[in-house]
Design a protein around this motif. Structure first.
Motif, mmCIF file in Angstrom:
data_model
loop_
_atom_site.group_PDB
_atom_site.id
_atom_site.type_symbol
_atom_site.label_atom_id
_atom_site.label_comp_id
_atom_site.label_asym_id
_atom_site.label_seq_id
_atom_site.Cartn_x
_atom_site.Cartn_y
_atom_site.Cartn_z
ATOM 1 N N GLY A 72 0.913 -1.138 -0.249
ATOM 2 C CA GLY A 72 0.302 -0.038 -0.377
ATOM 3 C C GLY A 72 0.768 1.226 -0.221
ATOM 4 N N PHE A 73 0.212 1.815 -0.197
ATOM 5 C CA PHE A 73 1.302 3.385 -1.022
ATOM 6 C C PHE A 73 0.524 4.107 0.614
ATOM 7 C CE2 PHE A 73 1.228 7.577 -3.568
ATOM 8 C CZ PHE A 73 2.664 7.612 -3.027
ATOM 9 N N VAL A 74 -0.547 4.727 0.504
ATOM 10 C CA VAL A 74 -1.108 5.303 1.498
ATOM 11 C C VAL A 74 -0.429 3.826 3.311
ATOM 12 C CG1 VAL A 74 -3.314 6.226 2.772
ATOM 13 C CG2 VAL A 74 -2.882 6.616 0.698
ATOM 14 N N THR A 75 0.198 4.633 3.760
ATOM 15 C CA THR A 75 0.357 4.106 4.698
ATOM 16 C C THR A 75 0.156 4.324 6.003
ATOM 17 O OG1 THR A 75 2.655 3.451 3.564
ATOM 18 C CG2 THR A 75 2.753 2.941 6.247
ATOM 19 N N PRO A 76 -0.699 3.760 7.321
ATOM 20 C CA PRO A 76 -1.025 4.243 8.053
ATOM 21 C C PRO A 76 0.098 4.804 9.440
ATOM 22 C CG PRO A 76 -2.418 1.784 7.843
ATOM 23 C CD PRO A 76 -0.856 1.967 6.636
ATOM 24 N N ASP A 98 -7.492 11.436 6.677
ATOM 25 C CA ASP A 98 -8.840 10.602 5.904
ATOM 26 C C ASP A 98 -9.730 11.188 6.563
ATOM 27 O OD1 ASP A 98 -9.190 9.679 8.423
ATOM 28 O OD2 ASP A 98 -9.127 7.437 7.035
ATOM 29 N N ARG A 99 -11.027 11.679 5.911
ATOM 30 C CA ARG A 99 -11.965 11.734 6.440
ATOM 31 C C ARG A 99 -12.703 11.497 7.765
ATOM 32 N NH1 ARG A 99 -16.324 9.005 2.569
ATOM 33 N NH2 ARG A 99 -17.972 10.577 3.412
ATOM 34 N N LYS A 100 -12.237 10.437 8.342
ATOM 35 C CA LYS A 100 -12.728 9.576 9.907
ATOM 36 C C LYS A 100 -10.694 10.601 10.719
ATOM 37 C CE LYS A 100 -14.787 6.320 8.417
ATOM 38 N NZ LYS A 100 -14.774 4.503 8.111
ATOM 39 N N GLU A 101 -10.212 11.444 10.066
ATOM 40 C CA GLU A 101 -9.573 12.122 10.795
ATOM 41 C C GLU A 101 -7.985 11.312 11.515
ATOM 42 O OE1 GLU A 101 -8.590 15.496 12.579
ATOM 43 O OE2 GLU A 101 -10.356 15.263 10.617
ATOM 44 N N ASN A 102 -7.451 10.046 11.129
ATOM 45 C CA ASN A 102 -6.858 8.760 10.988
ATOM 46 C C ASN A 102 -5.582 9.347 10.349
ATOM 47 O OD1 ASN A 102 -8.539 6.852 12.766
ATOM 48 N ND2 ASN A 102 -9.376 6.032 10.158
ATOM 49 N N GLU A 103 -4.787 9.428 11.229
ATOM 50 C CA GLU A 103 -2.751 9.876 9.771
ATOM 51 C C GLU A 103 -2.562 9.394 9.626
ATOM 52 O OE1 GLU A 103 -1.096 12.747 13.291
ATOM 53 O OE2 GLU A 103 -1.732 10.866 13.953
ATOM 54 N N PHE A 104 -2.625 9.136 8.128
ATOM 55 C CA PHE A 104 -2.015 8.602 7.509
ATOM 56 C C PHE A 104 -0.291 9.140 6.980
ATOM 57 C CE2 PHE A 104 -5.998 6.603 7.667
ATOM 58 C CZ PHE A 104 -5.576 5.274 6.916
ATOM 59 N N VAL A 105 0.226 8.459 6.051
ATOM 60 C CA VAL A 105 2.249 9.092 5.546
ATOM 61 C C VAL A 105 1.484 8.562 4.180
ATOM 62 C CG1 VAL A 105 3.530 9.566 7.621
ATOM 63 C CG2 VAL A 105 2.932 7.342 6.116
ATOM 64 N N LEU A 106 2.217 8.996 3.225
ATOM 65 C CA LEU A 106 2.329 8.150 2.284
ATOM 66 C C LEU A 106 4.253 8.143 1.355
ATOM 67 C CD1 LEU A 106 0.940 11.964 -1.465
ATOM 68 C CD2 LEU A 106 0.265 9.114 -0.158
ATOM 69 N N GLY A 107 4.389 6.844 1.766
ATOM 70 C CA GLY A 107 5.191 6.449 1.732
ATOM 71 C C GLY A 107 6.180 6.319 1.345
ATOM 72 N N PRO A 108 7.299 7.029 1.659
ATOM 73 C CA PRO A 108 9.058 7.670 1.029
ATOM 74 C C PRO A 108 9.486 6.321 0.574
ATOM 75 C CG PRO A 108 8.996 9.232 3.172
ATOM 76 C CD PRO A 108 7.807 7.691 3.097
ATOM 77 N N HIS A 136 7.402 0.258 -7.104
ATOM 78 C CA HIS A 136 6.395 0.925 -7.251
ATOM 79 C C HIS A 136 6.539 3.192 -7.058
ATOM 80 C CE1 HIS A 136 2.264 1.488 -6.452
ATOM 81 N NE2 HIS A 136 1.869 1.374 -5.250
ATOM 82 N N THR A 137 5.340 3.629 -6.639
ATOM 83 C CA THR A 137 4.448 4.753 -6.408
ATOM 84 C C THR A 137 4.970 5.366 -5.885
ATOM 85 O OG1 THR A 137 3.237 5.003 -7.981
ATOM 86 C CG2 THR A 137 4.142 7.024 -6.595
ATOM 87 N N LYS A 138 6.598 6.316 -5.122
ATOM 88 C CA LYS A 138 6.753 7.076 -3.423
ATOM 89 C C LYS A 138 6.185 8.164 -4.143
ATOM 90 C CE LYS A 138 8.743 3.317 -2.171
ATOM 91 N NZ LYS A 138 7.722 2.131 -3.081
ATOM 92 N N PHE A 139 7.216 8.957 -2.822
ATOM 93 C CA PHE A 139 6.377 10.129 -2.352
ATOM 94 C C PHE A 139 7.267 10.520 -1.456
ATOM 95 C CE2 PHE A 139 4.603 14.563 -1.692
ATOM 96 C CZ PHE A 139 4.062 15.039 -3.156
#
Lengths: 585, 585
Positions: A72-76, A98-108, A136-139
């Motif tokens: 998963g690119f989007v990582t908790p 996210d919409r439920k205020e859970n925090e995520f990172v875009l995986g580098p 895979h894509t990274k950010f």
């Protein structure tokens, strides 16, 4: 492929912000399209090259026994918090809710995610070793995205992670991966160096970078002119310095040195070689935000001939028990506030003045004598300083290696080269398995944390890296395993039916042999078609032109633009033969 | 592949939250691993199936002349603001800011980005048509991610976008893409239906969905039992209703109907068929946030036998000049506040009571007579209502098609089926090109906006879709073009060297023929190996067992678990033959 059917939007305009030729050519030849700051769309040609490069990487990785996955690119964010990287990573880590205020990172990178996989499934040493990779894509939210794909924010990486029951097995895999990477960059036909890299920051025990040599490279690497020693400048070592100048022998004493507040002035004042002066560098240490510590000054002493290498300095401090995140410059005001006298700082009585906790001397100063150093008093220096008389000094390798220094392996002369980092392999040890509590049962039935390694290749950075090394001033030059087309077929006069028919015939014949061919069937000027061939950079072009009526066509090699006449009758056989030989190499 | 070397973490435990068998099996057989809510890692088997499905899609797309690209996943919000989707998309669009406070979205689709590409490069009709596609990660912040890959948040889509100089050329490409998609799902060996879909919301002029039939599907589709008519329930049409009951002929008059406030009570009270009653449905319209309008009540009338289809109702309103984003239920309190009498609402004098701007009658009521309807007065209904006497009524198709209704094409009986949406093709027209100002010069040298189409396939949703349709209760059953392994080789007794040697021999031989083989070389119980074969779902298994000493091995087909004895001597030829036939089909 027919050029007329393909979306290859070439242009003569050079984008304003494109400094590097690779950036210019990738835009001008229609490989990529910028959609945001540091974010690019890959147009058909760009996508094609990404796939060609990925194939080389995938083939070698699979051959090595590594297995491809897709994470998963989007990582908790909670995983990143467990590993401690959420706080440490800095601004380049893109954090969001996210919409439920859970925090995520875009995986580098994906150390946390992959460790979670191992933790979920690997219970016993019998399931080890394991090497998982993805392409895979990274950010990475770069502060100053630049140079096109070279330093973009969204990019594609091959990242792999290995798990082991012991340090020895990790060492084995690390060596194997070094070879796998050597094969990959060899297959990509690149002039590269494997260099020692800094591994202090993550605390691993070994780290090597793969550098494509190119004048435009952002990284400085140190190479030996005699042996194959090569190192990132941040990790480079050298033999102990030798000096030919006469040492300024003197009794230890204090000298009035009015306004002599630089090494340069000191050398002139005392008429000595700067080798015998002691340079003080004071930095401000930024501590891990977890600790309660405030910023603190730290002190480094080197020979006057040397410069401080900040990464080495940071590692040296942390190795000696500090827990420092970063070293930044201290302002003159901050120095004065601490009771220091800039220009006259020396090791004597430092503690009395500043409560300095962290003082490190460069290894080359170990027990050095005949030194001149600041007296921690305005307009005064000491001469005849003998460091061997001090007790408890900490000596570490903290100096930046200079061109002309001697190789640590063979005493050959070291020199600088410019490189582009395209790969990095790393022994992580238990850096992630421990905080994420990822363990298995070892041979004795005891719980143990995984020994881990990680191995990255910048897939999309390889496009500019190849071009920076290979291109000329007319456009892209690719290597045979990265080139989008093996061959362009260009008809000089599309009004001439004989030429067109022949071109179509060889196009159909050569396609069957598996060659990637761009048949330029466009009804435009011959000059424009040649310019596009040079800009796009197919490996070769066949030109069906004036001499066709004499049974002769021209073969142009993009690499050196050399031309060769070929007999029309034997053309297809010769071309097929030529490419078979290339591929066999 | 050797099972012992592969990372295939099978388990007997069914994950608690997994309702669908596809979700259970994908987890249990080690295809996927959950890393966050609606976010999954693809383990080696999962990645393998993703690649097999992608290959089928890619091959067909390339054959059609579409060109593969790769667009930035992180998309500047400003593009989405220009198209108007930034506001309209709702909570599923993940919005965030980078370190410089610039706004971005995680692309759930890429109409804006691809339009930007066309706008940048396509200047003339001569460069058209163009169809660009990508297979890439998407993110949709689902409120309730569920059913594993079926409704995840991060997923992989094949999305393509075409550009045309005219509506006619868009129609041509749309038909071509329908065929391409039919080929794709046929190659994937799925039982699917191409259904008419709602296209009102985006305002395009045509839309079809590709539905894989499965009892667990979330979508209801309407299919004809006689012809090939099929439609999404939201877009389904039907022939005019026919009735066999006797109409309640009566003079127009008001009747006292105490507490008769439902269709059911009305039918009993008057002893009539509900066909002749008029049902009122009142909804609250949420207007586009751009307009200054507040919420407003809207009115629909249907025959008592029918239910309102909200999507059709919304489209009908917007077609008639409204600009409504969404219809939601109105509470009884809200109705009463507006002066309405719930249970007695009818078309007469509605405007006088409520200032109703938007009143729509179902098309089946056009000029209907002999109706009974509410009198807009507590405890009163009208009988003998003749709608043909009203002036200016708006009739639209707003009723939900029921099982038993007649096919709009052939008068066959319509029935419901459950489907999983795996593809969607769409005529966008100028929906994006106009607001993004993406134009070209047409044949007459005039500036015109692109006519666009878009075409999506849910790559990662296809994994559960295939399994929901094909699997049994023992584990995964794949189709031949999606299966991770063509063949498993299982040795019954790994202590028996003859069996092992033979298995190794055929493994090596069959590998050469290009088959994807999983050789289960693990030293575990035979039963466990068979259970893993059934769970993972290789297409076939060769079992080297008891009868091996008589020169016989067993071939098991995963699809039906049928067994067949094969002669050891002829085995490899027979297997190769069998797979060649399968692939030829």
């Amino acid at each position: 492929m027919l050029f007329s059917q393909m979306f290859i939007p070439t242009t003569k305009e050079t984008p304003k912000d494109a400094v590097l030729k690779s950036h210019q050519f990738l835009i001008r030849a229609g490989y990529i399209h910028q959609i945001g700051s540091g974010i690019y769309n890959f147009l058909p040609l760009g996508k094609k090259v990404v796939e060609k490069i990925s194939k080389v990487v995938r083939d070698e990785m699979n051959r090595s026994g590594a297995q491809e996955i897709l994470m998963g690119f989007v990582t908790p964010a909670e995983l990143w918090k467990s590993s401690g990287r959420y706080e440490k990573y800095g601004g380049e880590l893109l954090r969001f809710k996210d919409r439920k205020e859970n925090e995520f990172v875009l995986g580098p990178t994906h150390e946390e995610s992959v460790t979670e996989i191992a933790k979920s499934y690997i219970k016993s040493y019998k399931q080890l070793p394991l090497n998982l990779y993805q392409i895979h894509t990274k950010f990475r939210d770069e502060l100053r995205p630049r140079f096109g794909l070279m330093r973009g924010r969204e990019f594609i990486m091959k990242d792999s992670y290995s798990f082991h029951a012991s340090k020895e097995d990790l060492d084995r895999e690390f060596s194997k991966m070094e070879n796998v990477y050597r094969n990959i960059f060899r297959t990509l036909d690149l002039d590269f160096r494997v260099v020692q890299a800094d591994s202090g920051a993550i605390g691993g025990s070994g780290s090597k970078e793969f550098m494509v040599l190119a004048d435009s490279g952002e990284d400085t690497i140190v190479v030996c002119s005699k042996c194959d020693y090569a190192s990132n400048i941040e990790a480079a070592k050298r033999s102990k310095l030798v000096y030919e100048a006469i040492p300024p022998k003197a009794e230890f004493s204090k000298f009035h040195t009015p306004k002599i507040n630089t090494i340069k002035k000191l050398v002139e004042f005392f008429k000595v070689d700067e080798f015998f002066t002691l340079k003080a560098v004071v930095k401000k240490a930024i501590f891990d935000s977890h600790t309660q510590k405030l910023d603190e000054l730290v002190y480094f002493f080197l020979r006057g001939v040397d410069e401080l290498e900040t990464t080495k300095a940071l590692n040296a401090l942390n190795k000696n028990g500090a827990n420092i995140l970063e070293l930044v410059d201290a302002s003159t005001e901050e120095l004065i506030e601490c009771g220091l006298k800039p220009g006259f700082i020396g090791p004597y009585a430092l503690k009395n003045i500043t409560n300095a906790n962290h003082v490190i001397f460069d290894i080359d100063l170990e027990n050095a004598e005949d030194l001149i150093c600041g007296a921690n008093e305005e307009d005064y220096h000491f001469v005849g300083v003998d460091l061997s008389l001090f007790e408890g000094l900490v000596y570490e390798d903290i100096a930046k290696v200079k061109e002309g220094d001697k190789c640590p392996l063979c005493e050959g002369i070291l020199e600088y080269k410019k490189g582009i980092e395209v790969g990095h392999i790393f022994k992580l040890g238990q850096r992630y398995s421990k905080p994420l509590n990822a363990s298995f049962l070892d041979k004795d039935g005891k719980s143990a944390f995984f020994e881990m390694g990680c191995y990255g290749i910048g897939i999309t950075r390889l496009l500019p890296a190849i071009l920076e090394q290979k291109s000329d001033d007319k456009g892209c030059v690719w290597t045979s395993s990265s080139v989008p087309f093996d061959l362009s077929i260009i008809v000089s006069n599309t009004k001439d039916n004989h030429q067109l028919e022949y071109a179509h015939k060889i196009y159909e014949e050569l396609k069957k042999s598996g060659l990637d061919i761009l048949f330029d069937d466009r009804d435009i000027r011959f000059g424009s078609k040649m310019a596009d061939f040079e800009l796009i950079g197919s490996a070769y072009a066949i030109i069906v032109g004036k001499n066709f009526e004499n049974g002769i066509v021209e073969l142009v090699s993009r690499k050196d633009l050399k031309k060769q006449d070929l007999d029309c009758e034997k053309l297809t056989d010769e071309i097929i033969q030529r490419f078979q030989n290339t591929k066999r190499k």
